[in-house]
Design an enzyme around this catalytic site. Sequence first.
Site, PDB file in Angstrom:
ATOM      1  N   SER A   1      80.596  53.558  26.322  1.00 21.87           N
ATOM      2  CA  SER A   1      80.970  54.467  26.102  1.00 21.87           C
ATOM      3  C   SER A   1      82.748  53.756  25.830  1.00 21.87           C
ATOM      4  O   SER A   1      82.810  52.450  24.901  1.00 21.87           O
ATOM      5  CB  SER A   1      81.190  55.692  27.459  1.00 21.87           C
ATOM      6  OG  SER A   1      82.128  56.538  27.103  1.00 21.87           O
TER       7      SER A   1
ATOM      8  N   ASP B   1      73.277  62.461  22.654  1.00 15.32           N
ATOM      9  CA  ASP B   1      74.692  62.381  23.243  1.00 15.32           C
ATOM     10  C   ASP B   1      75.832  62.664  22.906  1.00 15.32           C
ATOM     11  O   ASP B   1      75.680  62.806  21.456  1.00 15.32           O
ATOM     12  CB  ASP B   1      74.636  60.630  23.042  1.00 15.32           C
ATOM     13  CG  ASP B   1      75.419  59.502  23.416  1.00 15.32           C
ATOM     14  OD1 ASP B   1      76.869  60.083  23.811  1.00 15.32           O
ATOM     15  OD2 ASP B   1      75.123  58.401  24.098  1.00 15.32           O
TER      16      ASP B   1
ATOM     17  N   HIS C   1      74.334  60.622  27.116  1.00 20.73           N
ATOM     18  CA  HIS C   1      75.161  58.856  26.946  1.00 20.73           C
ATOM     19  C   HIS C   1      75.085  58.723  28.042  1.00 20.73           C
ATOM     20  O   HIS C   1      76.215  57.348  28.131  1.00 20.73           O
ATOM     21  CB  HIS C   1      76.667  59.795  27.621  1.00 20.73           C
ATOM     22  CG  HIS C   1      77.447  59.310  26.668  1.00 20.73           C
ATOM     23  ND1 HIS C   1      78.311  58.697  26.073  1.00 20.73           N
ATOM     24  CD2 HIS C   1      78.981  59.066  27.693  1.00 20.73           C
ATOM     25  CE1 HIS C   1      79.159  58.177  26.261  1.00 20.73           C
ATOM     26  NE2 HIS C   1      79.860  58.154  27.067  1.00 20.73           N
TER      27      HIS C   1
END
Length: 315
Positions: free
Chosen positions: A126, A266, A293
């Site tokens: 991320s 995601d 995610h």
Amino acid sequence: MTEDKAPTAGRAIPAPSRTGTVPFRGHQTWFRVTGDPEALRPDASQAPLVVLHGGPGVAHDYTLAMTSLAGDGRAVVHYDQLGCGLSAHLPDADPASWTVELFVEELRAVVDHLGIADRFHLLGQSWGGMLASEVLLAAPGGVASLTIADSPASMTLWLEAAATLRARLPEEVQATLLHHEEQGTTDSAEYAAAMQVFYDRHVCRVVPNPPEVLASFAQLEADPTVYHTMNGPSEFHVVGTLKDWSVVDRLPGIAVPTLVVSGAHDEAMPLVWEPFVERIPGARSHVFADSSHMPHVEEPEAFTQVVGGFLREHD
């Protein structure tokens, strides 16, 4: 797998073989090492892996499933970036001090302290993938490979994806989100419950979340200084210092072997990570069909196989 089914939780997390702190800008950055500490030696057969967590400001705990990558003898290094977790918290710091450059410098301080600056793999999840790309562009020396997991190449693309996924939520959930945003009551329990619907679909589909994921969320709630400063109040409202961030036009400057991974569900939809694959020379990608995610949590065995194979290929 259908949209309303979720993966199951993965394996137990091993204890660290070493923990400590790194002096950094007058503060302390905490780290942990999984695997044989001898695997940090320059002549180790497998280069150590350094993991960059997300947020910014979400502590390392939720990435601990990646310790499985130490299973074949590799050392795996986690650390808490300044401002969160077990590292120094600076709630009264000048907001202008929270910069990408700060965190690039911190990564270099950690690898220097551990004696691995000349040879290590880098994995960013991320925000960590955003940071990892900046590390490679600022000073690529010593990085054997780059893995970008669930990351956007620009915040404009991130917000476009978030708006798309928000529009697919049940109408009553969308109405609740909008109501509290208009009323300025996004700190209400009702708003949090509506956000949880989004999280269960697009952030972590292992429900209830494993303890290490809950620990990271709890730490973010306890001290959101970095997240609120750099990102903003939520996934849908990026109004912080990263709001105009983009690495898209600079990506051809990354010249190490690169793997880009994400989940089919995601919040980092393909449109946000495709620039990495299209613009980094030789980059390749893998999508985990049953994940959102956090593929490392949602499909840990597949994640370990795919990423572990890539690391071994570039040792």
